[in-house]
Design an enzyme around this catalytic site. Sequence first.
Site, PDB file in Angstrom:
ATOM      1  N   ASP A  11       0.784  -1.241   0.000  1.00 44.87           N
ATOM      2  CA  ASP A  11       0.000   0.000   0.000  1.00 44.87           C
ATOM      3  C   ASP A  11       0.816   1.291   0.000  1.00 44.87           C
ATOM      4  OD1 ASP A  11      -1.916  -1.933   0.222  1.00 44.87           O
ATOM      5  OD2 ASP A  11      -2.825  -1.171   2.050  1.00 44.87           O
ATOM      6  N   ASP A  51      -4.834  -0.788  -1.584  1.00 47.81           N
ATOM      7  CA  ASP A  51      -6.227  -0.599  -1.209  1.00 47.81           C
ATOM      8  C   ASP A  51      -6.941  -0.049  -2.440  1.00 47.81           C
ATOM      9  OD1 ASP A  51      -6.434  -1.484   1.375  1.00 47.81           O
ATOM     10  OD2 ASP A  51      -6.735   0.479   2.278  1.00 47.81           O
ATOM     11  N   HIS A  53     -10.773   0.775  -2.876  1.00 47.97           N
ATOM     12  CA  HIS A  53     -12.115   0.719  -2.308  1.00 47.97           C
ATOM     13  C   HIS A  53     -13.182   1.319  -3.228  1.00 47.97           C
ATOM     14  CE1 HIS A  53     -10.404  -0.521   1.452  1.00 47.97           C
ATOM     15  NE2 HIS A  53      -9.825   0.633   1.705  1.00 47.97           N
ATOM     16  N   SER A  59     -15.711   0.868   5.716  1.00 47.45           N
ATOM     17  CA  SER A  59     -14.728   1.441   6.637  1.00 47.45           C
ATOM     18  C   SER A  59     -14.682   2.959   6.602  1.00 47.45           C
ATOM     19  CB  SER A  59     -13.332   0.904   6.320  1.00 47.45           C
ATOM     20  OG  SER A  59     -12.811   1.485   5.138  1.00 47.45           O
ATOM     21  N   HIS A  96     -10.574   6.985   1.554  1.00 51.52           N
ATOM     22  CA  HIS A  96      -9.205   6.863   1.069  1.00 51.52           C
ATOM     23  C   HIS A  96      -9.115   5.766   0.008  1.00 51.52           C
ATOM     24  CE1 HIS A  96      -9.482   3.811   4.252  1.00 51.52           C
ATOM     25  NE2 HIS A  96      -8.568   3.145   3.573  1.00 51.52           N
ATOM     26  N   LYS A 121      -6.988  -4.806  -3.252  1.00 51.99           N
ATOM     27  CA  LYS A 121      -7.737  -5.385  -2.136  1.00 51.99           C
ATOM     28  C   LYS A 121      -8.741  -4.377  -1.595  1.00 51.99           C
ATOM     29  CE  LYS A 121      -4.027  -4.199   1.163  1.00 51.99           C
ATOM     30  NZ  LYS A 121      -4.730  -3.315   2.096  1.00 51.99           N
ATOM     31  N   GLU A 128     -14.054  -5.081   5.855  1.00 56.64           N
ATOM     32  CA  GLU A 128     -12.702  -4.520   5.919  1.00 56.64           C
ATOM     33  C   GLU A 128     -11.722  -5.581   5.445  1.00 56.64           C
ATOM     34  OE1 GLU A 128     -10.541  -2.277   5.535  1.00 56.64           O
ATOM     35  OE2 GLU A 128     -11.086  -1.061   7.294  1.00 56.64           O
ATOM     36  N   ALA A 165       0.380   0.341   6.410  1.00 55.05           N
ATOM     37  CA  ALA A 165       0.996   0.874   7.629  1.00 55.05           C
ATOM     38  C   ALA A 165       1.382  -0.300   8.515  1.00 55.05           C
ATOM     39  CB  ALA A 165       0.037   1.784   8.370  1.00 55.05           C
ATOM     40  N   CYS A 169      -2.177  -2.753   7.710  1.00 52.49           N
ATOM     41  CA  CYS A 169      -2.111  -3.654   6.556  1.00 52.49           C
ATOM     42  C   CYS A 169      -0.823  -4.466   6.506  1.00 52.49           C
ATOM     43  CB  CYS A 169      -2.303  -2.853   5.275  1.00 52.49           C
ATOM     44  SG  CYS A 169      -3.978  -2.157   5.157  1.00 52.49           S
TER      45      CYS A 169
END
Length: 230
Positions: A11, A51, A53, A59, A96, A121, A128, A165, A169
């Site tokens: 990420d 990520d 989304h 989330s 985000h 993902k 989540e 982070a 993740c």
Amino acid sequence: MLFKPALIVVDLQEDFCPPDGALAVQGGRDIVPLVNDLLTLPFHAKVATKDYHPPDHISFASNHEPPNNVPFISVITIKNPLNAEEVEETRLWPDHCVRGTKGAELIPELDTSKFDHIIEKGQDKRVEMYSAFADPFLSPTVSRSELAPILHDAGVTDVYIVGLAADYCVKYTAVDARKHGFNTWVVGDATRAVDPSSLPEVYKVYEEMGIRVIGKDDAFQRIKDVDRVA
């Protein structure tokens, strides 16, 4: 002894990096030179994760009613959409890494030409998914990526993990890598945390599971002489 390492870069996206990221991790951009150096080493597989989304992801604090919708603070309970008896608690975040936006892009300093695969993902709005392998539900799992098959098909024995982070993740990806049977190494120098004070607890989990945190010099020493297999 067979040793076929893979590198997973977790990420390294615009929304997780200063100065403009919606969920910027302090120092997130600082690790890129080290990550790029690691990408020059002869890993048998090099994988980036993102990520990615939908805008109505569960989330996002913006998708919940007040007062329990404060980013970074509010926690909600998510029911497994396929089994209401299985639940998980998750923190709410600012919007985000929404698919198709600049915030979801890998940062330009990252040498993306070195990657064999990019895993997206967190695409199921109902759950989540910190881990690059799967969401946390087990009975059954709702969303699962192709990461495990990619690594197993490549004959990978050891997984080295860097990125953002460290307390979310990276942590959950490392835990799942170990559960999938890979020797798992987190290169601590090449991670940053949302909450650095949480790292002792993260490392305690690693110790209990046999996940090792190593420095950059150790990582380079372990990988530099590996013969790459096409």
